[in-house]
Design a protein around this motif. Structure first.
Motif, mmCIF file in Angstrom:
data_model
loop_
_atom_site.group_PDB
_atom_site.id
_atom_site.type_symbol
_atom_site.label_atom_id
_atom_site.label_comp_id
_atom_site.label_asym_id
_atom_site.label_seq_id
_atom_site.Cartn_x
_atom_site.Cartn_y
_atom_site.Cartn_z
ATOM 1 N N SER A 1 1.829 4.285 -10.685
ATOM 2 C CA SER A 1 1.457 3.579 -9.619
ATOM 3 C C SER A 1 2.538 3.897 -8.683
ATOM 4 C CB SER A 1 2.148 2.318 -9.874
ATOM 5 O OG SER A 1 1.070 1.886 -10.824
ATOM 6 N N VAL B 1 2.041 5.237 -4.787
ATOM 7 C CA VAL B 1 1.952 4.065 -3.577
ATOM 8 C C VAL B 1 2.545 3.299 -3.629
ATOM 9 C CG1 VAL B 1 0.475 2.442 -3.799
ATOM 10 C CG2 VAL B 1 -0.849 5.081 -4.550
ATOM 11 N N ASP C 1 -3.383 1.486 -1.618
ATOM 12 C CA ASP C 1 -2.606 3.128 -0.997
ATOM 13 C C ASP C 1 -3.473 3.509 0.071
ATOM 14 O OD1 ASP C 1 -5.622 3.997 -1.731
ATOM 15 O OD2 ASP C 1 -5.114 5.024 -2.145
ATOM 16 N N SER D 1 4.377 2.129 -0.025
ATOM 17 C CA SER D 1 4.220 1.002 0.180
ATOM 18 C C SER D 1 4.827 0.156 1.577
ATOM 19 C CB SER D 1 3.596 -0.186 -0.450
ATOM 20 O OG SER D 1 2.188 0.985 -0.708
#
Length: 174
Positions: A69, A72, A36, A76
């Motif tokens: 997840s 993030v 992150d 990303s």
């Protein structure tokens, strides 16, 4: 021509039918990682990893939007892809378990190219730049371009892959 089985007929188009068919499909096991904005790592076990194109070098995997997840991964620019060996069944289970401390003291890892969390001891790894996130039901298909990696891993190509089949992590048999 034979008639469809009772299971296929009664579950036509159902999630149960898809799951039961894919239990028969052996898949390689990978862990996808990302960091992150504060460089805190996240990751999950994936059996949906696919090669998409050699030129440019693209791969894909799917991730549920309800996954811890996903928030993030949704933002990303880079992520890590790790091919697990048969000796890493516990690691695969850890990264598959909801609520687990995936990057706790028992997980050996280090920052890699583009800040991607790299797991130690894997058969091979890639650092990838995300190029697309395609909606697919309650999942997203992530397409990413390989920008760095190690095709031999720490075992220098001397490992055997971990597989997922019949709802369990398995090793290859001779």
């Amino acid at each position: 021509m034979t008639a469809p089985s009772v299971l296929a007929t009664t579950q036509l188009g159902s999630p149960e039918l898809l799951r039961s068919v894919f239990r028969q499909h052996a898949a390689g096991v990978a862990v996808i990682t990302a960091a992150d904005a504060a460089n805190r790592p996240v990751g999950f076990t994936a059996t949906s990893l696919n090669s998409v194109s050699a030129d440019p070098p693209l791969l894909s995997f799917s991730v549920g939007t309800g996954s811890s997840s996903w928030p993030v991964l949704a933002g990303s620019e880079y992520l890590g892809v790790h091919i697990l060996g048969e000796h890493q069944r516990d690691l695969a289970q850890l990264f598959a378990r909801s609520g687990a401390d995936r990057f706790g003291p028992e997980t050996a890892w280090r920052p890699g190219p583009h800040g991607v969390p790299l797991l130690d001891g894997v058969l091979a790894w890639l650092a990838c730049r995300v190029v697309a996130r395609v909606p697919a039901g309650e999942h997203r298909v992530v397409i990413a371009e390989a920008v760095a990696g190690d095709p031999l891993g720490e075992g220098r190509g001397q490992g055997r892959p971990l597989l997922y089949h019949q709802g369990r992590f398995n090793a290859l048999r001779d």
